[in-house]
Motif scaffolding. Structure first.
Motif, PDB file in Angstrom:
ATOM      1  N   VAL A 126      -4.288  28.148   2.799  1.00  0.00           N
ATOM      2  CA  VAL A 126      -4.911  28.228   1.488  1.00  0.00           C
ATOM      3  C   VAL A 126      -6.424  28.276   1.660  1.00  0.00           C
ATOM      4  N   TRP A 127      -7.048  29.201   0.939  1.00  0.00           N
ATOM      5  CA  TRP A 127      -8.514  29.335   0.986  1.00  0.00           C
ATOM      6  C   TRP A 127      -9.131  28.387  -0.026  1.00  0.00           C
ATOM      7  N   ILE A 128     -10.159  27.624   0.387  1.00  0.00           N
ATOM      8  CA  ILE A 128     -10.817  26.654  -0.480  1.00  0.00           C
ATOM      9  C   ILE A 128     -11.974  27.344  -1.198  1.00  0.00           C
ATOM     10  N   PRO A 129     -11.972  27.377  -2.537  1.00  0.00           N
ATOM     11  CA  PRO A 129     -13.005  28.116  -3.274  1.00  0.00           C
ATOM     12  C   PRO A 129     -14.425  27.648  -2.972  1.00  0.00           C
ATOM     13  N   LYS A 130     -15.328  28.619  -2.957  1.00  0.00           N
ATOM     14  CA  LYS A 130     -16.739  28.366  -2.680  1.00  0.00           C
ATOM     15  C   LYS A 130     -17.587  28.968  -3.788  1.00  0.00           C
ATOM     16  N   LYS A 131     -18.631  28.271  -4.176  1.00  0.00           N
ATOM     17  CA  LYS A 131     -19.509  28.733  -5.250  1.00  0.00           C
ATOM     18  C   LYS A 131     -20.095  30.103  -4.910  1.00  0.00           C
ATOM     19  N   GLY A 132     -19.942  31.053  -5.826  1.00  0.00           N
ATOM     20  CA  GLY A 132     -20.478  32.394  -5.631  1.00  0.00           C
ATOM     21  C   GLY A 132     -19.559  33.342  -4.901  1.00  0.00           C
ATOM     22  N   ALA A 133     -18.459  32.823  -4.313  1.00  0.00           N
ATOM     23  CA  ALA A 133     -17.512  33.678  -3.584  1.00  0.00           C
ATOM     24  C   ALA A 133     -16.501  34.274  -4.561  1.00  0.00           C
ATOM     25  N   THR A 134     -16.113  35.519  -4.301  1.00  0.00           N
ATOM     26  CA  THR A 134     -15.172  36.235  -5.172  1.00  0.00           C
ATOM     27  C   THR A 134     -13.821  36.351  -4.489  1.00  0.00           C
ATOM     28  N   LEU A 135     -12.771  36.030  -5.230  1.00  0.00           N
ATOM     29  CA  LEU A 135     -11.408  36.063  -4.713  1.00  0.00           C
ATOM     30  C   LEU A 135     -10.607  37.118  -5.458  1.00  0.00           C
ATOM     31  N   VAL A 187      -4.094  19.403  10.738  1.00  0.00           N
ATOM     32  CA  VAL A 187      -4.892  20.246   9.846  1.00  0.00           C
ATOM     33  C   VAL A 187      -5.665  21.263  10.670  1.00  0.00           C
ATOM     34  N   TYR A 188      -5.526  22.533  10.299  1.00  0.00           N
ATOM     35  CA  TYR A 188      -6.267  23.621  10.939  1.00  0.00           C
ATOM     36  C   TYR A 188      -7.247  24.211   9.937  1.00  0.00           C
ATOM     37  N   LEU A 189      -8.478  24.430  10.386  1.00  0.00           N
ATOM     38  CA  LEU A 189      -9.504  25.044   9.560  1.00  0.00           C
ATOM     39  C   LEU A 189      -9.959  26.333  10.218  1.00  0.00           C
ATOM     40  N   ASP A 190      -9.759  27.440   9.511  1.00  0.00           N
ATOM     41  CA  ASP A 190     -10.084  28.761  10.054  1.00  0.00           C
ATOM     42  C   ASP A 190      -9.440  28.965  11.416  1.00  0.00           C
ATOM     43  N   GLY A 191      -8.221  28.449  11.547  1.00  0.00           N
ATOM     44  CA  GLY A 191      -7.440  28.647  12.767  1.00  0.00           C
ATOM     45  C   GLY A 191      -7.669  27.621  13.854  1.00  0.00           C
ATOM     46  N   LYS A 192      -8.638  26.701  13.680  1.00  0.00           N
ATOM     47  CA  LYS A 192      -8.942  25.698  14.700  1.00  0.00           C
ATOM     48  C   LYS A 192      -8.493  24.313  14.223  1.00  0.00           C
ATOM     49  N   ALA A 193      -7.863  23.559  15.125  1.00  0.00           N
ATOM     50  CA  ALA A 193      -7.361  22.225  14.767  1.00  0.00           C
ATOM     51  C   ALA A 193      -8.524  21.279  14.487  1.00  0.00           C
ATOM     52  N   GLY A 245     -11.455  19.558   4.354  1.00  0.00           N
ATOM     53  CA  GLY A 245     -11.646  20.988   4.161  1.00  0.00           C
ATOM     54  C   GLY A 245     -12.840  21.248   3.267  1.00  0.00           C
ATOM     55  N   LEU A 246     -13.739  22.145   3.701  1.00  0.00           N
ATOM     56  CA  LEU A 246     -14.976  22.431   2.979  1.00  0.00           C
ATOM     57  C   LEU A 246     -14.892  23.769   2.247  1.00  0.00           C
ATOM     58  N   PRO A 247     -15.789  24.001   1.280  1.00  0.00           N
ATOM     59  CA  PRO A 247     -15.781  25.266   0.539  1.00  0.00           C
ATOM     60  C   PRO A 247     -15.864  26.473   1.472  1.00  0.00           C
ATOM     61  N   GLY A 248     -15.025  27.459   1.203  1.00  0.00           N
ATOM     62  CA  GLY A 248     -15.038  28.691   1.987  1.00  0.00           C
ATOM     63  C   GLY A 248     -14.146  28.671   3.207  1.00  0.00           C
ATOM     64  N   GLN A 249     -13.613  27.506   3.579  1.00  0.00           N
ATOM     65  CA  GLN A 249     -12.737  27.429   4.748  1.00  0.00           C
ATOM     66  C   GLN A 249     -11.290  27.729   4.353  1.00  0.00           C
ATOM     67  N   THR A 250     -10.536  28.223   5.308  1.00  0.00           N
ATOM     68  CA  THR A 250      -9.104  28.434   5.111  1.00  0.00           C
ATOM     69  C   THR A 250      -8.359  27.312   5.821  1.00  0.00           C
ATOM     70  N   LEU A 251      -7.599  26.553   5.050  1.00  0.00           N
ATOM     71  CA  LEU A 251      -6.915  25.365   5.578  1.00  0.00           C
ATOM     72  C   LEU A 251      -5.422  25.627   5.703  1.00  0.00           C
ATOM     73  N   LEU A 276      -2.136  33.358  -7.868  1.00  0.00           N
ATOM     74  CA  LEU A 276      -2.670  32.799  -9.104  1.00  0.00           C
ATOM     75  C   LEU A 276      -2.300  31.333  -9.316  1.00  0.00           C
ATOM     76  N   PRO A 277      -1.060  30.881  -9.020  1.00  0.00           N
ATOM     77  CA  PRO A 277      -0.749  29.458  -9.219  1.00  0.00           C
ATOM     78  C   PRO A 277      -1.680  28.514  -8.453  1.00  0.00           C
ATOM     79  N   ILE A 278      -2.186  28.952  -7.303  1.00  0.00           N
ATOM     80  CA  ILE A 278      -3.067  28.100  -6.501  1.00  0.00           C
ATOM     81  C   ILE A 278      -4.427  27.944  -7.170  1.00  0.00           C
ATOM     82  N   TYR A 279      -4.911  29.015  -7.799  1.00  0.00           N
ATOM     83  CA  TYR A 279      -6.278  29.027  -8.320  1.00  0.00           C
ATOM     84  C   TYR A 279      -6.350  28.985  -9.843  1.00  0.00           C
ATOM     85  N   GLU A 280      -5.204  28.910 -10.502  1.00  0.00           N
ATOM     86  CA  GLU A 280      -5.199  28.885 -11.959  1.00  0.00           C
ATOM     87  C   GLU A 280      -5.917  27.659 -12.507  1.00  0.00           C
TER      88      GLU A 280
END
Length: 457
Positions: A344-353, A247-253, A234-240, A360-364
């Motif tokens: 779960v969304w994987i954090p990406k540099k410069g992206a705002t959540l 494993v699905y990334l952005d809805g694709k296997a 899983g890469l930054p900005g993708q939803t896993l 919060l428990p996921i990103y704390e």
């Protein structure tokens, strides 16, 4: 001199210019007798020649390991059958760009502990901020990556517990201390957060009370933590999301590795012949798991071969048993398991959540630990660095790492995201491989020597 100045330009560290006059003197002016000991008496000359060679070797190894490459051995079966226990890897630091050392004063050829005397191999001061030199590329999807263990910032100093996830230990012990605890499904928001904090604090206090068994609680800087090797899924900005093990990334296997393994309950009529074990890659560790737990990891090919052998195997059943108590986030209540996880969304540099008490428990941990902010929850409101916050903009990229031995791998499903400042390098090829189940030349896996890791899918 040209090579040295090129190196300084690459790492963008101009403090190194202090060395330039000394290099000039060694080769041009020769005002200082750098090798004075060559004119000394024989005992001094003999001793200093060895000291000179040793210092040069240590300095050379230090810089080569720091900026170019290092060796790494696969200690466990979490990436089997892609990488095997006993594989020795050539790990390139240049592939993703080497890190400027955050803990620069450390003994070469050690990670965090000096052998024999069992003490720290580094001095914690000075501590430099994270910075990475420009490399040949970035982490790509399905790359096999070496990185520092994210949850290794805190651990128990007793040798038998140093490899354990300290946070999982705290929660596990805390659960045992509260057998009649309330059902977290009946809680939400701040009440749920306080529930998990109570469990964690109870476990931590129990560890502190039993220092004879657990030792002291110690910390390690990011670059001095244990080295792990996993596959980036899983890469930054993708939803896993993981659904029924896929494993699905952005809805694709995402395509599974060819040698992916899961555990199966196996009932044997008789012992598996050694020749068949070698053919299917079944190790003694796998058989130990079968004998003690009733299940063992198998590839799809191994399942098909064993299932067809009715004289040997009575039944094979996929192991679907899985707990949600040890799954990341440990302070959440998602009921996710190793086979069904997220999204779960994987954090990406410069992206705002947008932050809520639910996510919060996921990103704390990324916000509080990896990016060094203060974070508190008061009266149902989130405060970051003392200010009420409904969102957060990430300062680093993060990655999701999993082992190919999916039911026998401590990975992101258990301790979360891998920050970019924990990335060590990329394995390039296997320069040596020995089977721990066999000795001598019989244990050498000749077919794996100098095999490129990128060719292992």
């Amino acid at each position: 001199m040209v090579l040295y100045l090129t190196f300084l330009y690459w790492v963008k560290s101009w403090w190194g210019l202090i060395i330039v006059p000394f290099i000039y003197d060694v080769y041009i002016t020769k005002k200082i007798k750098w090798q004075w000991w060559k004119e000394a008496e024989k005992p001094v000359k003999f001793l200093m020649s060895w000291v000179d060679a040793l210092v040069f070797a240590l300095v050379a190894v230090y810089f080569i390991n720091l900026f170019f490459f290092q060796n790494y051995v696969i200690p466990s079966s979490s990436l089997e059958k892609s990488l095997l226990t006993g594989d020795y890897l050539f790990v390139s630091k240049v592939s993703y760009g080497p890190r400027i050392p955050e803990t620069p004063l450390t003994m070469p050829l050690t990670q965090h502990t000096l052998p024999v005397i069992e003490c720290k191999s580094y001095i914690e001061w000075p501590q430099w901020d994270y910075r990475r030199v420009k490399g040949l590329g970035k982490v790509k999807l399905n790359d096999i990556v070496v990185f520092n263990f994210p949850a290794g910032d805190t651990l128990c100093s007793a040798p038998q517990y140093q490899a354990y996830d300290y946070y999982q230990m705290c929660y596990s012990i805390g659960y045992q201390l509260y057998p009649n605890r309330p059902n977290p499904d009946s809680l939400s928001g701040e009440a749920l957060r306080k529930y998990f904090q109570t469990i964690y604090n109870a476990g931590r206090e129990e560890i502190l009370r039993n220092q004879v068994e657990y030792g002291e609680i110690i910390t390690r800087p990011a670059d001095r933590r244990e080295n792990y090797v996993k596959r980036c899924v899983g890469l930054p900005g993708q939803t896993l999301q993981i659904k029924d093990r896929i494993v699905y990334l952005d809805g694709k296997a995402n395509k599974e590795p060819e040698e992916v393994q899961y555990t199966y309950y196996v009932r044997l009529k008789k012992s598996i012949p050694d020749e068949l074990m070698q053919e299917l890659g079944i190790s003694m560790e796998d058989l130990t798991s079968l004998n003690t737990l009733g299940y063992m990891p198998l590839t799809k090919r191994a399942v098909n071969v064993l299932s067809a052998n009715h004289e040997l195997v009575e039944s094979i059943t996929l192991n679907k048993d899985a707990s949600h108590l040890d799954i990341y986030p440990l302070n959440g209540n998602k009921h996710w398991t190793r086979d069904n996880y997220g999204p779960v969304w994987i954090p990406k540099k410069g992206a705002t959540l947008e932050l809520t008490l639910d996510n919060l428990p996921i990103y704390e941990r990324p916000i509080k630990v990896y990016e060094k902010n203060t974070l508190e929850v008061k009266d149902g409101k989130i405060f970051i660095n003392g200010k009420e916050s409904n969102s957060y903009t990430f300062k680093m990229d993060y990655y999701w790492m999993q082992g190919d031995n999916r039911h026998n791998s401590a990975d992101s499903r258990y301790w979360g995201f891998v920050p970019e400042d924990h990335i060590v390098g990329k394995p390039i090829f296997i320069w040596w491989s020995s089977d721990p189940d066999r000795r001598g030349l019989n244990g050498v896996r000749w077919s794996r020597l100098f095999r490129f890791v990128d060719d292992i899918k």
